[in-house]
Design a protein around this motif. Structure first.
Motif, PDB file in Angstrom:
ATOM      1  N   UNK A   5       2.353   5.948  -7.098  1.00 21.68           N
ATOM      2  CA  UNK A   5       2.006   5.981  -5.672  1.00 21.68           C
ATOM      3  C   UNK A   5       3.217   6.156  -4.754  1.00 21.68           C
ATOM      4  N   UNK A   6       4.409   6.237  -5.339  1.00 17.47           N
ATOM      5  CA  UNK A   6       5.602   6.400  -4.523  1.00 17.47           C
ATOM      6  C   UNK A   6       5.967   5.171  -3.727  1.00 17.47           C
ATOM      7  N   UNK A   7       5.621   3.988  -4.238  1.00 14.29           N
ATOM      8  CA  UNK A   7       5.885   2.732  -3.543  1.00 14.29           C
ATOM      9  C   UNK A   7       7.094   2.016  -4.140  1.00 14.29           C
ATOM     10  N   UNK A   8       7.596   1.024  -3.426  1.00 10.87           N
ATOM     11  CA  UNK A   8       8.723   0.230  -3.902  1.00 10.87           C
ATOM     12  C   UNK A   8       8.303  -0.594  -5.125  1.00 10.87           C
ATOM     13  N   UNK A   9       9.179  -0.660  -6.109  1.00 10.33           N
ATOM     14  CA  UNK A   9       8.880  -1.403  -7.335  1.00 10.33           C
ATOM     15  C   UNK A   9       9.964  -2.438  -7.651  1.00 10.33           C
ATOM     16  N   UNK A  10      10.726  -2.815  -6.647  1.00 14.10           N
ATOM     17  CA  UNK A  10      11.826  -3.751  -6.871  1.00 14.10           C
ATOM     18  C   UNK A  10      11.345  -5.122  -7.344  1.00 14.10           C
ATOM     19  N   UNK A  11      10.184  -5.558  -6.851  1.00 10.11           N
ATOM     20  CA  UNK A  11       9.662  -6.867  -7.266  1.00 10.11           C
ATOM     21  C   UNK A  11       9.373  -6.882  -8.764  1.00 10.11           C
ATOM     22  N   UNK A  12       8.756  -5.813  -9.271  1.00 11.57           N
ATOM     23  CA  UNK A  12       8.440  -5.737 -10.696  1.00 11.57           C
ATOM     24  C   UNK A  12       9.713  -5.669 -11.541  1.00 11.57           C
ATOM     25  N   UNK A  13      10.701  -4.930 -11.051  1.00  6.11           N
ATOM     26  CA  UNK A  13      11.982  -4.852 -11.767  1.00  6.11           C
ATOM     27  C   UNK A  13      12.621  -6.236 -11.852  1.00  6.11           C
TER      28      UNK A  13
END
Length: 256
Positions: free
Chosen positions: A37-45
Motif C-alpha cells: 500500500x506504500x505506507x510506513x512500515x517502521x513499526x513492524x521493523x
C-alpha cells in the motif's frame, strides 16, 4: 531509591510482556501489506528487531507457522532493500549473502532465510541434494523439519522471472501455496504433446533435489494439472534476471 528500581522493574516487565504478546505472523503480514500500500512500515521493523529467539520459537512451533512467517519476511525485505537501492541487484551473489534482516537477536541474509531456514540448511549450489553441516544454533532451532518444494514458487528475489509477491496466512497456507504454485507453473510451462516434453521454470533445475529429482518434478507437473500426462522429458527455460519490483498478487479470499 526503592521506588526508582521498582519503576524500572515494572517498565521492563511491561516491555517483556508486550513483546511476548506480539503476533509475529500477523506482523509479517502487516509489514507486507504496508509495503504493497506504500505506507510506513517502521513499526513492524521495530517489532521484528526487538524479537528474540525465544519469542519466535514460541510462536513458530510447526512448519506451517515457519513457512507463513519466513516467506512473508523474505519477500518483504527484498522489496524494502531493492526499492531503496536497486543497484544492490547488480551484484546478486553479494546481495543475497549479505546480512540485512535484523530479527531474533541476529542479522540474517536472504540466503540464511531461504536455504538455512526454509530449505533446512541445504547448500545453495548443490541442486538441493547436499546439506550444510555445523549450522548455527539459531538456524537449527528455527528451520523447518521438512522441505516444501512449493516455497520455490512463492519466494520473490526481485527478478522478472520470480513468482509474484502474495501475503500468506497461517490458517489457509496450504491452499494459498497450491494456488500460487499452480498459477506460476501454468505461466512458465509448455508441453509438446507429440514428444511429451515439458519446458518449465529453471527453479526446478536449480533445486531439483527438493522436487524429488526430475522424475518427481514431472510427477508434480501432472498432479497439479500443468501437463495432461507425466512428461517423458523435462527441459528448463532461461531465467530472466531483469530487476522487476512491486510485482504483487492478491490471493482470492475463499481458497479451498
Amino acid at each position: 531509591m526503592k521506588n526508582y528500581f521498582f519503576s524500572i522493574f515494572l517498565f521492563l516487565t511491561y516491555a517483556l510482556t508486550a513483546q511476548n504478546n506480539v503476533d509475529y505472523i500477523k506482523t509479517s503480514q502487516d509489514l507486507l501489506t504496508r509495503i504493497v500500500n506504500g505506507e510506513s512500515y517502521e513499526e513492524e521493523i521495530s517489532i521484528l528487531e526487538k524479537s528474540t529467539l525465544t519469542n519466535l520459537l514460541t510462536q513458530l512451533p510447526k512448519d506451517k507457522h515457519k513457512k507463513a512467517f519466513w516467506i512473508n519476511i523474505y519477500n518483504a525485505f527484498i522489496q524494502i532493500h531493492l526499492n531503496k537501492n536497486p543497484s544492490l541487484f547488480d551484484d546478486k551473489g553479494s546481495f543475497f549473502k549479505t546480512k540485512r534482516i535484523k530479527i531474533a537477536g541476529e542479522i540474517l541474509s536472504f540466503d540464511d532465510v531461504e536455504h538455512g531456514i526454509l530449505r533446512k540448511s541445504r547448500c545453495k549450489i548443490s541442486l538441493g541434494y547436499l546439506r550444510k553441516p555445523f549450522r548455527a544454533k539459531w538456524e537449527r532451532k528455527l528451520r523447518v523439519d521438512d522441505i516444501d518444494w512449493r516455497i520455490h514458487f512463492v519466494l520473490n528475489c526481485g527478478a522478472k522471472s520470480c513468482p509474484p509477491v502474495a501475503i500468506f496466512s497461517l490458517d489457509n497456507l496450504n491452499n494459498e501455496l497450491d494456488y500460487m504454485v499452480t498459477n506460476y507453473l501454468k505461466q512458465h510451462t509448455t508441453f509438446n504433446k507429440e514428444n511429451e516434453t515439458a519446458s518449465s521454470s529453471a527453479l526446478i533445475s536449480w533445486f531439483r533435489g527438493d522436487f524429488g529429482g526430475k522424475s518427481g518434478a514431472r510427477e508434480i507437473l501432472k498432479n497439479y494439472g500443468i501437463t495432461p500426462t507425466k512428461p517423458k522429458k523435462l527441459k528448463f527455460n532461461d531465467y530472466d534476471w531483469t530487476l522487476y519490483l512491486n510485482n504483487f498478487k492478491e490471493l482470492p479470499k475463499n481458497l479451498n
